[in-house]
Design a protein around this motif. Structure first.
Motif, short mmCIF file in Angstrom:
data_model
loop_
_atom_site.label_atom_id
_atom_site.label_comp_id
_atom_site.label_asym_id
_atom_site.label_seq_id
_atom_site.Cartn_x
_atom_site.Cartn_y
_atom_site.Cartn_z
N GLU A 90 -3.90 -3.25 -8.79
CA GLU A 90 -5.13 -3.36 -7.99
C GLU A 90 -5.53 -4.82 -7.81
N GLU B 251 -3.33 -6.32 -5.17
CA GLU B 251 -3.79 -5.93 -3.85
C GLU B 251 -5.04 -6.73 -3.45
N THR C 135 -6.51 4.44 -0.15
CA THR C 135 -5.26 3.71 0.15
C THR C 135 -4.72 4.11 1.53
N GLU D 150 -10.39 -2.23 -3.53
CA GLU D 150 -9.43 -2.65 -4.58
C GLU D 150 -10.18 -3.22 -5.79
N HIS E 11 -8.73 7.27 -5.03
CA HIS E 11 -8.21 5.98 -4.56
C HIS E 11 -7.01 6.19 -3.63
N GLN F 237 -6.67 2.29 4.00
CA GLN F 237 -6.30 0.87 4.00
C GLN F 237 -5.06 0.64 4.86
N GLU G 22 0.83 -1.21 0.00
CA GLU G 22 0.00 0.00 0.00
C GLU G 22 0.86 1.27 0.00
FE FE2 Z 1 -5.49 -0.06 -4.40
#
Ligand code: FE2
Length: 173
Positions: free
Chosen positions: A110, A113, A55, A143, A51, A58, A24
């Motif tokens: 992606e 991930e 992220t 993702e 995104h 995340q 990430e």
């Molecule tokens: Fe991503």
């Protein structure tokens, strides 16, 4: 009760979390690199910016799960800094079709991930680390949604690139 299998499950789970934490961070770097060099495709830039926010969240989720296992943050920084540089090679700044190559690479990234989160969810389920599952599922969904967006826009982006080139406009980025 701790069994050898449970010990292995937990060890593989924690390693996987540290790995995805590093991935990430690499994702943030890749997004930033693209945003620094993206002027003619505002829709792509907008999506990358959104995104990027996801992220960052995340990363916080992964850290929250690791905190629950008493894993120290200082080790995580090391993992983020020692990532192999091969993924960095997917910056295609000098390619005439940079926008397309980056889009393909983003799609691959992606999906990488998403596969990581799917694997972590399987480990969380098998190991009884139930608190982690909803956090991992949220990230997995983000993702998958990003990968789907890239896939859906691939054809239109390709034709947009062709139109810009045919019009003699900057098309690469
Ligand atoms: Fe991503």
């Amino acid at each position: 009760m701790a069994t050898p299998r449970n010990d292995v499950l937990q060890s593989v789970f924690i390693t996987g979390l540290k790995n995805v934490h590093g991935v990430e961070h690499q994702a943030l770097a890749l997004i930033d690199r693209q945003l620094n060099h993206l002027t003619n495709y505002p829709e792509v830039a907008d999506k990358l910016r959104k995104h990027r926010v996801e992220t960052e969240q995340q990363i916080v989720r992964v850290e929250e799960i690791l905190d629950g296992f008493g894993e120290s943050r200082s080790l995580l920084k090391d993992a983020a800094l020692t990532l192999s540089g091969n993924l960095a090679a997917i910056a295609h700044v000098f390619a005439p079709d940079e926008i397309l190559k980056n889009s393909f690479a983003n799609f691959a990234f992606e999906n990488f991930e998403a596969a990581s989160y799917n694997s972590l969810i399987a480990l969380a389920d098998a190991g009884g680390f139930g608190k982690a599952t909803p956090l991992l599922r949220t990230s997995l969904g983000e993702e998958q949604a990003m990968a789907a967006w890239l896939d859906e826009h691939n054809a239109a982006l390709t034709l947009q690139y062709v139109e810009r080139r045919a019009a003699g406009e900057t098309a690469s980025h």
